[in-house]
Scaffold this motif. Sequence first.
Motif, PDB file in Angstrom:
ATOM      1  N   GLY A 173      21.318   1.067  -0.523  1.00  0.00           N
ATOM      2  CA  GLY A 173      20.548   1.492  -1.693  1.00  0.00           C
ATOM      3  C   GLY A 173      21.455   1.840  -2.857  1.00  0.00           C
ATOM      4  O   GLY A 173      22.432   2.577  -2.695  1.00  0.00           O
ATOM      5  N   PHE A 174      21.124   1.302  -4.046  1.00  0.00           N
ATOM      6  CA  PHE A 174      21.899   1.551  -5.273  1.00  0.00           C
ATOM      7  C   PHE A 174      20.948   2.101  -6.335  1.00  0.00           C
ATOM      8  O   PHE A 174      19.827   1.598  -6.494  1.00  0.00           O
ATOM      9  N   ARG A 175      21.415   3.111  -7.063  1.00  0.00           N
ATOM     10  CA  ARG A 175      20.623   3.669  -8.162  1.00  0.00           C
ATOM     11  C   ARG A 175      21.499   3.803  -9.388  1.00  0.00           C
ATOM     12  O   ARG A 175      22.582   4.403  -9.338  1.00  0.00           O
ATOM     13  N   THR A 176      21.027   3.236 -10.493  1.00  0.00           N
ATOM     14  CA  THR A 176      21.792   3.300 -11.741  1.00  0.00           C
ATOM     15  C   THR A 176      21.553   4.635 -12.431  1.00  0.00           C
ATOM     16  O   THR A 176      20.566   5.328 -12.172  1.00  0.00           O
ATOM     17  N   SER A 177      22.453   4.977 -13.333  1.00  0.00           N
ATOM     18  CA  SER A 177      22.366   6.263 -14.024  1.00  0.00           C
ATOM     19  C   SER A 177      21.850   6.136 -15.453  1.00  0.00           C
ATOM     20  O   SER A 177      21.248   7.062 -15.974  1.00  0.00           O
ATOM     21  N   VAL A 178      22.094   4.995 -16.108  1.00  0.00           N
ATOM     22  CA  VAL A 178      21.673   4.811 -17.498  1.00  0.00           C
ATOM     23  C   VAL A 178      20.275   4.223 -17.570  1.00  0.00           C
ATOM     24  O   VAL A 178      19.394   4.737 -18.261  1.00  0.00           O
ATOM     25  N   THR A 179      20.041   3.126 -16.816  1.00  0.00           N
ATOM     26  CA  THR A 179      18.741   2.446 -16.866  1.00  0.00           C
ATOM     27  C   THR A 179      17.769   2.959 -15.819  1.00  0.00           C
ATOM     28  O   THR A 179      16.599   2.562 -15.825  1.00  0.00           O
TER      29      THR A 179
ATOM     30  N   ASP B 262      11.101 -14.930 -20.499  1.00  0.00           N
ATOM     31  CA  ASP B 262      12.386 -14.244 -20.393  1.00  0.00           C
ATOM     32  C   ASP B 262      12.334 -13.297 -19.194  1.00  0.00           C
ATOM     33  O   ASP B 262      11.602 -12.306 -19.202  1.00  0.00           O
ATOM     34  N   LEU B 263      13.112 -13.603 -18.151  1.00  0.00           N
ATOM     35  CA  LEU B 263      13.080 -12.781 -16.944  1.00  0.00           C
ATOM     36  C   LEU B 263      13.606 -11.377 -17.185  1.00  0.00           C
ATOM     37  O   LEU B 263      13.260 -10.440 -16.460  1.00  0.00           O
ATOM     38  N   ASN B 264      14.453 -11.195 -18.203  1.00  0.00           N
ATOM     39  CA  ASN B 264      14.953  -9.857 -18.517  1.00  0.00           C
ATOM     40  C   ASN B 264      13.834  -8.918 -18.962  1.00  0.00           C
ATOM     41  O   ASN B 264      13.963  -7.695 -18.857  1.00  0.00           O
ATOM     42  N   SER B 265      12.740  -9.481 -19.449  1.00  0.00           N
ATOM     43  CA  SER B 265      11.634  -8.639 -19.922  1.00  0.00           C
ATOM     44  C   SER B 265      10.862  -8.014 -18.762  1.00  0.00           C
ATOM     45  O   SER B 265      10.014  -7.148 -18.991  1.00  0.00           O
ATOM     46  N   PHE B 266      11.149  -8.438 -17.512  1.00  0.00           N
ATOM     47  CA  PHE B 266      10.489  -7.830 -16.359  1.00  0.00           C
ATOM     48  C   PHE B 266      11.324  -6.702 -15.750  1.00  0.00           C
ATOM     49  O   PHE B 266      10.848  -6.046 -14.814  1.00  0.00           O
ATOM     50  N   VAL B 267      12.530  -6.493 -16.254  1.00  0.00           N
ATOM     51  CA  VAL B 267      13.325  -5.348 -15.801  1.00  0.00           C
ATOM     52  C   VAL B 267      12.680  -4.085 -16.357  1.00  0.00           C
ATOM     53  O   VAL B 267      12.274  -4.044 -17.531  1.00  0.00           O
ATOM     54  N   HIS B 268      12.591  -3.043 -15.548  1.00  0.00           N
ATOM     55  CA  HIS B 268      11.743  -1.894 -15.865  1.00  0.00           C
ATOM     56  C   HIS B 268      12.137  -1.202 -17.166  1.00  0.00           C
ATOM     57  O   HIS B 268      11.271  -0.703 -17.883  1.00  0.00           O
ATOM     58  N   CYS B 269      13.416  -1.138 -17.463  1.00  0.00           N
ATOM     59  CA  CYS B 269      13.834  -0.451 -18.690  1.00  0.00           C
ATOM     60  C   CYS B 269      13.451  -1.231 -19.940  1.00  0.00           C
ATOM     61  O   CYS B 269      13.523  -0.693 -21.053  1.00  0.00           O
ATOM     62  N   ARG B 270      13.036  -2.514 -19.785  1.00  0.00           N
ATOM     63  CA  ARG B 270      12.636  -3.333 -20.937  1.00  0.00           C
ATOM     64  C   ARG B 270      11.183  -3.780 -20.828  1.00  0.00           C
ATOM     65  O   ARG B 270      10.684  -4.461 -21.721  1.00  0.00           O
ATOM     66  N   TRP B 271      10.507  -3.423 -19.775  1.00  0.00           N
ATOM     67  CA  TRP B 271       9.212  -4.034 -19.489  1.00  0.00           C
ATOM     68  C   TRP B 271       8.135  -3.561 -20.442  1.00  0.00           C
ATOM     69  O   TRP B 271       8.012  -2.387 -20.759  1.00  0.00           O
ATOM     70  N   GLN B 272       7.355  -4.532 -20.899  1.00  0.00           N
ATOM     71  CA  GLN B 272       6.098  -4.308 -21.596  1.00  0.00           C
ATOM     72  C   GLN B 272       5.128  -5.374 -21.103  1.00  0.00           C
ATOM     73  O   GLN B 272       5.531  -6.508 -20.844  1.00  0.00           O
ATOM     74  N   LYS B 273       3.883  -4.991 -20.970  1.00  0.00           N
ATOM     75  CA  LYS B 273       2.906  -5.898 -20.371  1.00  0.00           C
ATOM     76  C   LYS B 273       2.821  -7.185 -21.178  1.00  0.00           C
ATOM     77  O   LYS B 273       2.647  -7.166 -22.393  1.00  0.00           O
ATOM     78  N   HIS B 274       2.973  -8.326 -20.476  1.00  0.00           N
ATOM     79  CA  HIS B 274       2.914  -9.634 -21.127  1.00  0.00           C
ATOM     80  C   HIS B 274       1.462 -10.010 -21.401  1.00  0.00           C
ATOM     81  O   HIS B 274       0.588  -9.800 -20.559  1.00  0.00           O
ATOM     82  N   MET B 275       1.239 -10.577 -22.549  1.00  0.00           N
ATOM     83  CA  MET B 275      -0.112 -10.978 -22.952  1.00  0.00           C
ATOM     84  C   MET B 275      -0.337 -12.453 -22.620  1.00  0.00           C
ATOM     85  O   MET B 275       0.574 -13.242 -22.580  1.00  0.00           O
TER      86      MET B 275
END
Length: 615
Positions: free
Chosen positions: A374-380, A602-615
Amino acid sequence: MNDERLSRHFRQENADLKSENTRLKMQAETQESRLREKDSEVLRLLNQIATDMIRKDDVDRLIKEAVEKTTLALKEEHKKEMEAMAAEYEAKIAELQNQNNKGKDDKEQNPGKSTKNSKKKGGTVICNTMEEAMQRIREEMNKAAVMQDLAFGGGGEKLSSEQKPAVNPEEENADDDSLVQSPVNPRGNYGESNYEPKPRPDEYSNYIKVDKDDEIEVNCYPGGCDKDSKTYGKRTNVIWELSLPKLKKMLVNLYRCKVNGKKVWAKMPNKDSLLKGSHVGTMYAVNMILNKYLNGTAENRTRKSIEYITGADIPKQTNNTMVNKLLTKIRNKFEETYRRHILIDPYLAIDETVGDVFVDDNGEVHLRTRYFWGFRTSVTNLVYFIYDKGSRSREVIVKFLKEFFGVIQTDGASMYKIFEKDPALHVTRLSCLVHIRRYFLKSMRFEDKTGVAYKFMERIRLIYKFEKSYKSLTDEARQKQRAIDIIPILNDMYQDLLYYSKNAAEKCGELLMKAINYALAEWKGLIRYTEDGMYRVDNNYAEACMRDLACGRKNFLFCGSDNAAKNLAFAYSLTESCKLNNINPYDYWADLIDNVGREGVDLNSFVHCRWQKHM
């Protein structure tokens, strides 16, 4: 010749009998000696028991005598106190009688003069007669009633017998309640003459937003009345009701029409979804996934829950196959992008846990205990679980962190030591104070409060007390405070660790020496955390994320294959990251299933720190 041989034979038998007789006598004497010893031991024990009983009787007698003596002393003391109080009361009664007689004499001498001679002494009103005392009580009760009316209003909604005549008879049959003037003062009138009670705001019962279609209105009428009856008032009460999910059947009608002169069939609305061609909808799949990876519910319990709620008995294997295929598609499309976002974070907290997995061992399937990292980031604030053939070896962590440049925080397991020995890996390792503290806690069981382990624990508690006070500080301010408060404590601990490990090992038990040696081995990684205010004192940041995985392990016991273990690890990664980033997991998973397979997304838009619901 025969006689001589016979006599020799008799002599030999006689000698053997004598020898056997002697042996039996010696054995009997030995047994008798042992019995005498046992008898003496029993006698000694009986004497000891009798002595102890005599001593116990003496102790009981002494205790009884002491209790009786103390009881008599207390009785004498209580008797003296009661006699003193009785004498005091008799004196007061005599004084009151004298005052009463004096008052009567004054009344006879001055008949026109008031006889109100009540005195106030020490907050207590002293009355001369019973009539005067009753008069004072009635006056105080009237004052209390007036104060109650001023503070809480004149009474409740129910009218008293004195208030009923104040109602206007014409108002009793009024059609509009607003025309009725109630003689009852409103509650809460704290002396304000123009007080008007404020109605409750609409948000009081509407703090949860629901769609208009989900509002159910129920009309209630008095007995014998219905909707056609004339009403004279209306009150609305809000009740929140939870309706369990329902299994819905969607009939998607595809029509064939002419488009540009050609007959064309309509396409399914979920043509970009990963569930394309499947007979289940998005929210069905989301509920199946999150029942397991968010709520920790086993597949069998999920099947029974669906059966209880909807009446549909869906085979467990059907849901398992659908979920595993769907998670495999998501992992193949999105896991590499997610992994890169983990590795770009400069500070990772790492931990590992176990799980049971069915593995193929030379053509035979066996249930084996395997490891999840298990890995947990500190910034994101992301979480990532990996499963690499269930291995906990050094090669797995080195391969995963090959592209990582930064700081990791771990426990003292041996596979992490390579990052301290090999600078070419470009990874700095921090230790965990909780793991150091763990061994000292175990040592405290065998010590009193003056022991060595207690001394170390007091310093560790002091460190955590300081760290708790630093939570609101910036990283720079936290680093400065650690240099003032924490580093001197750590230096003292280090000197004591060296002293007990080299010069006073005989004063420490085996468990305490294990704690001291572990602390010394982890000391370089521990002292590094004071170099930057962003670093944490322990690895609880990572271990907290392992709880849901551990709860799931208790509930659904095992994974069916290595591929299922990889799917489990990634599903937990996405769900835990939703919780840490305050994202609704149901919205996130629905968006991921419907849009991650869309062309050009853009697959980066599904990362939680960048996620917004896609229309």
